[in-house]
Every structure is written in structure tokens, then in C-alpha cells.
Design a protein around this motif. Structure first.
Motif: not given
Length: 517
Positions: A12-20
Motif C-alpha cells: 500500500s505504501a508503494r502505491f501511495v508513494h509511487d503515484v503521488f
């Protein structure tokens, strides 16, 4: 649970960090733009539900949780549930500690792996990750990445046979595991063959012989497919013998649709399959097949020889007074277990749409095999298909209307209509069909799901649970009492989804086989 939580937080941290927070995207085929409102609406509703459940769990998810817990613990009805509370804060306890470990561990795992992959990242490693030295950490990550890559390559190899083999092995392990655990076992009763006559035995022997013939002729694909259809026909006759006409009709129609689908797929395969290079593989697969067959036979023998309490009498007794139908199978599907059926038709519709999505943009290099148009569309087949169509439509309507009290129903009626319409495409070509009717059947799937869901939600207007049905016998002039059930609306949704999904799947494949003239 904590380990699963750590991994969940990490990705989940990867999704949030990579997207934003990972810079502007590069090498994109199109310029990103804001999604339309109705595309964001499902996400917004999900966010609102999550916030509502988090802030007021007792008011939002409490009643649903009580129903689920009651059914899981005691069945319905049953004794009162043990005392429990739903709140935002329960104090310092073990679940809170587990959640804190999952959040901290997931964040540390993502930061460490991201640091390893992108050394230019400005985020420093946590001190507890650098206790053994950077080299030790990098070596540990290298070992983990190499091991994960090796396992991934071994399992996700792209070989369908290997996937199927692993599936069979795991199923066998799951079936054997209960017998390896000590526990009480019921005394087996002698298996009685009372009622088995010569006709049933002959049909069974034909099925066994056909199955062996499929194995022996598996290299000749078309012959093996025809023999496989014979096995399905024997299963259909078995249902007839055991007084299950609904299952027999379903089995027969599914066999026809499956054979048609596979014959279209055979267009892209050689006439004969190549021999296996290594004989030990054939022996291994034969051993797995024999083990699976013996395992199924053992399960059937255990069920037939052990005492158990069946739920069949409940359905037989309550189908007419509660469901308003004499056909117990149909009442189960559209009333007692309608929620299961709603899920099944959703999966069926998604399968048809996925097939369409995978094949819609694919154009084969050689779409037509050598041969003239007359060979691909024989005149006799064209005449028969056109003559059968109106009778098939009437039969489909007849089976749908009588399904609640006699053999039939939405699923069977939908298959009859879908096969009849697909036969027109096979016999005359898609251009001929497209000139006379709409060939995009995807809206039928959506409308069918909408009608089925609306039939279930409509019961809320009468303060009844989801998918509760009702029935009455209104008096019509010159006709008398006519049985009408609200479950027929749900069955109409099933009918539309079956027709749409079957035609979408078969139409997508037939388009590739050069059926156009």
C-alpha cells in the motif's frame, strides 16, 4: 496475521508513494488527465463507506456483522451471540499492538527495499536496519530477491500444464490431509446397489468406455472432442435415470455450447498433438490422474456409506409453500439460494466480457483456412439453421415460463436461445447475421445483472431481506388462477446474462476463425 499486515502496508505504501510522491511519470503513451466523475464515483463511495465504518462501526457494520456471526456460530435461528462491542478505541490491547507492528514493519520494509532498488532516494535507512552494516543488509536483500525470483520463475513459468498439475497436487493434498489427522470416524455402512438395473449399468459402461477412448485418442483432437461429448451425454442420461431432468437439460445444453466453443478453438491448433518427448512425464500425469479419480471415488464412497443429515427434505417440503414453485431446483436457484446465483451470473458475465476484451484487438495473420465459402457455410446447414431458429425461440420462451413449476428456468432457456443464435453465425457467417440483428451482445449482460439486482433490492420496499420473493395466484378471465412469482423477474435477469455472456464469448472466438464471408 501480523506478517500479512506488514506485507499489506508495504505494497500500500508503494502505491501511495509511487503515484503521488515519486516525481512526474515518464514514457507514457498518453498524457494523464483527470478521470470523469462517474469513473471516480465507485472509489468515492468506497472511501465514504470506509470512513463511516471507521467512525461509527456499531451503526454501519454492526447489524451486518451480527447476522454473519449468528449464521457462522449457530445457524439461523440460534442462541444469542456472546457480548461484544464495536468502537473506535478499545484501549491498549493486543490487537492494537499487532496493528502498530504491522504499520511500522510495513513502512520499514518498503523504505528498505526502495532504498535498495533506488540508491538515489533521499530517505535514509532506519537505524535498526543498519545495525549489521550496509553490506550485510544488501547481501540479505540480494539473497531474498534471488530466492523470490527463483520461486516466481519456477511457479509462474507460463506452462498451463504445470499450473494444472500443481492444482491437482494441492487438491489431492487437501483431500488426504484430513485422513492423516487422528479423530473419530463414523462406522461405514455397506454400499447397496439396490435399484441398479441393466440399462443403467450399460449407460455407465458406455461412459467408462468413452472416457478410455478419449484418453487413447487424445492426440487426434477432433476425435477426442467428439468422444468427450459422448461422455457428457452419458452424464446427461445418468441425470435422467436419477429423475433430475433440470440437471439433464443443463448438462446437455452446456455440452453443446462447450463442444461448439472448443471446435472454434480447434481452428488454431494442429489436427494432431505432438507426442510427448519424455515418457516419464506421461507416466507422472497418468499417476496424478489416477490418484485424482480414486480420490473422487473415495469421497463419493464415504458420502454414500456414512450417516449424515441431509438438507434435501427441507427444500422438498418448503419449495411450494414458501417459494411458490413445484420445481425444487429452480426454487433453490432463484429463491432459497438466489444470492449464490447472483454471484454466479456475475462471474459468468465477467468471463464473457474478459474473453471479448482479450480478443477484440487481436487480428490473426491468417484468419481463414484454405477452402471456399461454400465449404465453410454448407447450404444444408444454412437451411436447417434458419428453420430451427423460430422453433428455438419458442422453446426458449416456453422453458423460461414453466421453469418455476416444471423443468426449465432462465439458465436453460438462455442457453437454448444463445445456441440457436450462435448456430446462425456458424451456418451463415457473421456478415449475414450482422445485416439482420445487432451483434454486440454486451449490453445484455449489464441489463441482466441490473434486472436481477433490482429484483433483489425490490424486496426492501416491503421490509423483507434482500432477494426475498413472493407469489400469488391471480384470477384471469377465461383462464382461471395463474401462478405468478416475483422470482420470475430475477430469473429474467439470469436469462439475459446467460444469453449475453454465451454469445459474447462464442462470437469473439468465431470472429477469429474466419467465419466472415
Amino acid at each position: 496475521a501480523v506478517a500479512a499486515g506488514i506485507l499489506s502496508v508495504a505494497y500500500s505504501a508503494r502505491f501511495v508513494h509511487d503515484v503521488f510522491f515519486n516525481g512526474e511519470p515518464v514514457n507514457l503513451p498518453k498524457t494523464p488527465h483527470e478521470a470523469p466523475f462517474f469513473m471516480r464515483l465507485p472509489v468515492l463511495l468506497l472511501v465514504l463507506l470506509c470512513v463511516a465504518v471507521g467512525l461509527a462501526p456499531g451503526l454501519t457494520v454492526g447489524p451486518v456483522l451480527a447476522v454473519a456471526a449468528q449464521a457462522a456460530l449457530y445457524g439461523a435461528p440460534g442462541p444469542a451471540l456472546p457480548p461484544y462491542t464495536l468502537a473506535i478505541w478499545h484501549g491498549l490491547n493486543l490487537p492494537l499492538l499487532m496493528s502498530a507492528i504491522a504499520v511500522a514493519g510495513g513502512a520499514a520494509l518498503y523504505i528498505g527495499l526502495h532504498r535498495y532498488v533506488n540508491l538515489h532516494l533521499a530517505l535514509p535507512l532506519p537505524k535498526w536496519l543498519r545495525l549489521g552494516g550496509r553490506d550485510a543488509f544488501v547481501g540479505l536483500v540480494d539473497t531474498g530477491v534471488a530466492t523470490a525470483r527463483h520461486l516466481t520463475n519456477a511457479l509462474q513459468s507460463g506452462h498451463l500444464q504445470r499450473y494444472l498439475r500443481w492444482l491437482v497436487v494441492l487438491a489431492l493434498a487437501a483431500g488426504v490431509w484430513p485422513f492423516l489427522r487422528p479423530g473419530p470416524s463414523a462406522e461405514a455402512a455397506p454400499l447397496s446397489l439396490e435399484g441398479l438395473n441393466a440399462g443403467a449399468a450399460a449407460v455407465g459402461l458406455i461412459g467408462i468406455a468413452s472416457a478410455f477412448a478419449v484418453v487413447l485418442a487424445h492426440r487426434q483432437r477432433l476425435l477426442a472432442l467428439l468422444l468427450l461429448g459422448a461422455v457428457g451425454l452419458v452424464v446427461c442420461l445418468s441425470f435422467v435415470y436419477f429423475s433430475a431432468p433440470d440437471l439433464a437439460l443443463t448438462q446437455l445444453l452446456v455440452e453443446v455450447a462447450t463442444i461448439l466453443l472448443m471446435m472454434l478453438a480447434l481452428h488454431w491448433l494442429p489436427v494432431a498433438s505432438p507426442p510427448e518427448r519424455r515418457r516419464w512425464r506421461a507416466g507422472r500425469d497418468a499417476l496424478l490422474a489416477a490418484a485424482a479419480g480414486l480420490g473422487i471415488a473415495a469421497i463419493v464412497w464415504l458420502v454414500l456409506t456414512r450417516p449424515f443429515t441431509s438438507i434435501s427434505p427441507f427444500f422438498l417440503e418448503q419449495a411450494l409453500p414458501r417459494g411458490g414453485g413445484a420445481n425444487v431446483v429452480n426454487v433453490i436457484l432463484v429463491d432459497f439460494r438466489a444470492f449464490d446465483t447472483l454471484g454466479e451470473i456475475t462471474v459468468l458475465g465477467l468471463a464473457g466480457l474478459i474473453i471479448h476484451a482479450l480478443l477484440s484487438g487481436f487480428t490473426p495473420a491468417h484468419s481463414v483456412r484454405p477452402g471456399t465459402a461454400s465449404e465453410r457455410h454448407p447450404l444444408m446447414l444454412q437451411l436447417i439453421a434458419r428453420l430451427l431458429l423460430p422453433f428455438a425461440v419458442l422453446t426458449s420462451i416456453f422453458l423460461f415460463l414453466r421453469g418455476h413449476n416444471l423443468p426449465g428456468g432462465g439458465f436453460i432457456a438462455g442457453l437454448v436461445l444463445a445456441i440457436a443464435l450462435m448456430l446462425q453465425s456458424v451456418a451463415n457467417g457473421q456478415d449475414w447475421v450482422a445485416a439482420r440483428m445487432r451483434t454486440d451482445h454486451r449490453p445484455l449482460i449489464g441489463w441482466g445483472l441490473l434486472v436481477a439486482a433490482a429484483a433483489g433490492v425490490g424486496s426492501w420496499a416491503f421490509s423483507a431481506p434482500l432477494l426475498t420473493s413472493s407469489y400469488d395466484y391471480p384470477l384471469w378471465p377465461l383462464v382461471g388462477a395463474v401462478p405468478l412469482a416475483s422470482a420470475a423477474v430475477f430469473d429474467l435477469g439470469v436469462y439475459l446474462v446467460v444469453v449475453g455472456a454465451t454469445l459474447v464469448a462464442l462470437g469473439s472466438i468465431s470472429r477469429l476463425t474466419g467465419s466472415r464471408r
